[in-house]
Design an enzyme around this catalytic site. Structure first.
Site, PDB file in Angstrom:
ATOM      1  N   SER A  83       0.833  -1.208   0.000  1.00  0.00           N
ATOM      2  CA  SER A  83       0.000   0.000   0.000  1.00  0.00           C
ATOM      3  C   SER A  83       0.865   1.254   0.000  1.00  0.00           C
ATOM      4  O   SER A  83       0.362   2.366  -0.002  1.00  0.00           O
ATOM      5  CB  SER A  83      -0.992  -0.009   1.164  1.00  0.00           C
TER       6      SER A  83
ATOM      7  N   HIS B 216      16.941   0.982  -9.139  1.00  0.00           N
ATOM      8  CA  HIS B 216      16.172   1.066 -10.388  1.00  0.00           C
ATOM      9  C   HIS B 216      16.879   1.922 -11.440  1.00  0.00           C
ATOM     10  O   HIS B 216      16.544   1.832 -12.619  1.00  0.00           O
ATOM     11  CB  HIS B 216      14.734   1.513 -10.127  1.00  0.00           C
TER      12      HIS B 216
ATOM     13  N   LEU C 279      19.657   1.353 -12.618  1.00  0.00           N
ATOM     14  CA  LEU C 279      20.327   0.425 -13.534  1.00  0.00           C
ATOM     15  C   LEU C 279      19.397  -0.060 -14.644  1.00  0.00           C
ATOM     16  O   LEU C 279      19.841  -0.608 -15.647  1.00  0.00           O
ATOM     17  CB  LEU C 279      20.900  -0.766 -12.762  1.00  0.00           C
ATOM     18  N   GLY C 280      18.102   0.130 -14.437  1.00  0.00           N
ATOM     19  CA  GLY C 280      17.144  -0.264 -15.473  1.00  0.00           C
ATOM     20  C   GLY C 280      16.836   0.887 -16.416  1.00  0.00           C
ATOM     21  O   GLY C 280      16.119   0.706 -17.392  1.00  0.00           O
TER      22      GLY C 280
ATOM     23  N   GLU D 162      15.763  17.207  -8.675  1.00  0.00           N
ATOM     24  CA  GLU D 162      14.363  16.797  -8.734  1.00  0.00           C
ATOM     25  C   GLU D 162      13.515  17.944  -8.204  1.00  0.00           C
ATOM     26  O   GLU D 162      13.835  18.501  -7.156  1.00  0.00           O
ATOM     27  CB  GLU D 162      14.207  15.554  -7.847  1.00  0.00           C
TER      28      GLU D 162
ATOM     29  N   HIS E 185      22.162   5.371  -6.562  1.00  0.00           N
ATOM     30  CA  HIS E 185      21.976   5.767  -7.961  1.00  0.00           C
ATOM     31  C   HIS E 185      23.219   6.483  -8.525  1.00  0.00           C
ATOM     32  O   HIS E 185      23.702   6.155  -9.606  1.00  0.00           O
ATOM     33  CB  HIS E 185      20.777   6.709  -8.113  1.00  0.00           C
TER      34      HIS E 185
HETATM   35  C1  BG6 Z   1      14.309   6.820  -5.360  1.00  0.00           C
HETATM   36  C2  BG6 Z   1      14.552   7.817  -4.254  1.00  0.00           C
HETATM   37  O1  BG6 Z   1      15.215   5.756  -5.266  1.00  0.00           O
HETATM   38  O2  BG6 Z   1      14.466   7.464  -6.608  1.00  0.00           O
HETATM   39  C3  BG6 Z   1      13.631   9.011  -4.402  1.00  0.00           C
HETATM   40  O3  BG6 Z   1      14.312   7.182  -3.016  1.00  0.00           O
HETATM   41  C4  BG6 Z   1      13.725   9.598  -5.785  1.00  0.00           C
HETATM   42  O4  BG6 Z   1      13.919   9.998  -3.434  1.00  0.00           O
HETATM   43  C5  BG6 Z   1      13.561   8.514  -6.826  1.00  0.00           C
HETATM   44  O5  BG6 Z   1      12.723  10.574  -5.924  1.00  0.00           O
HETATM   45  C6  BG6 Z   1      13.772   9.052  -8.224  1.00  0.00           C
HETATM   46  O6  BG6 Z   1      13.467   8.075  -9.157  1.00  0.00           O
HETATM   47  P1  BG6 Z   1      13.155   8.467 -10.653  1.00  0.00           P
HETATM   48  O7  BG6 Z   1      13.046   7.174 -11.351  1.00  0.00           O
HETATM   49  O8  BG6 Z   1      11.872   9.240 -10.620  1.00  0.00           O
HETATM   50  O9  BG6 Z   1      14.292   9.308 -11.104  1.00  0.00           O
END
Ligand code: BG6
Length: 492
Positions: free
Chosen positions: A15, A185, A187-188, A223, A247
């Protein structure tokens, strides 16, 4: 593996925001592309009291029809939602896992070997409880032909090197390394996957890919989003653990590693881990930390970080970090890597910038003319693109130089939909492919880069510098950038 065998995806923390916005829609996208076996189920598990129907309503809000259009999409949605179920339970309750076991037996096809993916979209302090709960309830198969079990764990994996090691050890008592998929993620993401291709499939870059020809490298991650809605969680981690340790360091690893001996996961993991081990720990003197202040966007007032629900008024958790890393190896000695991560920025953009040196014989006097040297920009998001800034003759009778861009814009060059990162990664979990997941060695090495500074911050906490919402970050970032020869404000 046989992809026609039944699969159950159990999403722990179903959820929560991550599961609803990213993970469950990614399974839907795979379904729309016919990448899931005919017999699959998505079972949410979490603390919320939800019926299957209420869970389906929540799931539906985030399903996007990128692959199936019009009436076909509505049909696909209905079919997908009919395979979604929810089990309520708390992560530390043994009974909850027994309930889960019973529910799975009810909804999974009787008599067939069932493969299960447990996806932990939960805070890392719950990973061990959940793993034990699953193990004790006999929910984990031992790959003996009666179906396999895989576990996907989200980041941050631990809080520092020691807690990450402890988590690796603890989880290894329940899941083997082969069953474990530590997800990052990024890496994807299409352009992150492309880094290896760009470097190693094009003979034009690799010979120049070193300190002789490259002056500096930046990984810029900004961001617009603030932490509204997840600040309570974030306050325990901060930006270094949230995006830098994972990341951003993964982007550095792929951009700077030595060529792997092959494309197999073992070779790629080894090359990345070796590079990460050569990074000198981030020094406090080379780091600026910030926290966004309240402001306005349009006519709306936006809360500052310390005003967010769940954040103490004197919180020292940074929402911005800019730091300079150095890599102690032959290839990169003397090249600074500028890493910047900030929430509440003016726009969302993530880029890798490779700044080349000028030609040794500056025949055209570009330095004196103030013209910039070549720069390769990999825009990871949004508007994926690869651009190379070159110097060029301005058409005309005079020998006048100007900069120009060789630009590969994905939206113009490729008609196909760029998949969401989670789609590719979940497909790899189903296929048993580990290449785009984080191995234990890389994890340890990347924690080593940030652990000393994290400990120093915790031993003598001081408030991060405030920065304006929608601005470039704390004022003192300019001095850090200037000291290492990086432009400020950052381009892009
Ligand atoms: C996440 C972080 O791993 O990645 C977040 O915890 C961040 O804080 C997010 O906003 C960003 O992901 P993306 O795919 O939107 O760039």
């Amino acid at each position: 593996m046989n992809t026609s065998e039944p699969i159950t995806f159990v999403i722990l923390g179903a959820s929560g925001d991550l599961a609803r916005r990213k993970v469950i829609p990614a399974f839907f996208a795979l379904y729309c592309q016919d990448k899931l076996p005919p017999e699959f189920r998505v079972v949410g598990f979490g603390r919320s009291e939800l019926t299957d129907e209420a869970f389906r309503q929540r799931v539906m809000e985030h399903l996007a029809c990128r692959y199936s259009l019009g009436p076909d999409c509505a049909r696909r949605e209905a079919e997908y939602l009919a395979r979604c179920f929810f089990v309520t339970g708390s992560y530390d309750s043994r009974d909850a896992y027994l309930d889960l076991y019973t529910r799975l037996r009810e909804i999974e096809p009787p008599g067939a070997a069932v493969n299960r993916v447990f996806y932990m979209a939960i805070p890392p302090d719950a990973f061990l409880d959940v793993s034990h709960g699953l193990g004790d309830a006999a929910l984990i198969a031992c790959d003996d032909g009666g179906g396999w079990t895989r576990v996907v764990v989200e980041k941050p994996f631990g809080r520092d090197r020691a807690s990450s090691d402890a988590l690796v050890r603890g989880m290894s008592q329940i899941f083997s390394e082969a069953q474990t998929y530590r997800i990052d993620h990024y890496l994807g993401k299409e352009l992150v996957q492309d880094l290896m291709v760009l470097r190693f499939a094009n003979a034009v870059f690799e010979p120049l890919w070193n300190a002789r020809h490259i002056e500096r490298v930046s990984v810029l991650w900004r961001e617009t989003d603030t932490l509204a809605g997840r600040a309570g969680y974030f306050d325990r981690y901060g930006i270094l653990r949230d995006v830098v340790q994972n990341h951003l360091l993964q982007i550095v690893a792929l951009a700077a590693m030595e060529p792997p001996s092959g494309l197999n996961p073992v070779a790629v993991h080894a090359a990345k881990a070796q590079l990460l081990r050569s990074i000198q720990p981030l020094a406090e003197d080379d780091l600026v930390l910030g926290q966004y202040a309240g402001g306005t966007r349009g006519n709306l007032r936006v809360a500052g970080y310390r005003e967010e629900a769940g954040v103490p008024a004197d919180s020292c958790t940074p929402t911005f970090a800019a730091g300079v890393l150095t890599i102690d190896n032959e290839r990169w000695r003397g090249v600074p890597f500028f890493l910047l991560a900030g929430k509440g920025a003016a726009r969302s953009v993530n880029e890798l910038r490779i700044q080349f040196r000028r030609p040794a014989a500056d025949l055209f006097g570009t330095a004196a003319a103030g013209l910039p040297a070549n720069e390769l920009v990999v825009r990871i998001q949004p508007d994926e693109a690869i651009g190379l800034r070159v110097l060029n003759k301005t058409p005309g009778l005079a020998m006048k130089l100007q900069t120009g861009d060789l630009n590969l814009s994905y939206s113009e060059a490729y008609p196909q939909v760029v998949p969401e990162a989670y789609e590719r990664l979940l497909l790899d979990v189903i296929a048993g492919e580990h290449g785009l997941f984080i191995c234990a060695d890389e994890l340890a090495a990347s924690w080593d880069v940030v652990t000393p500074v994290l400990h120093a911050m915790e031993e003598s906490p001081h408030p991060p510098e405030a920065y304006a919402l929608g601005g470039d970050g704390p004022a003192s970032t300019a001095a850090l950038a200037a000291r290492w020869g990086f432009p400020w404000p950052p381009p892009g």
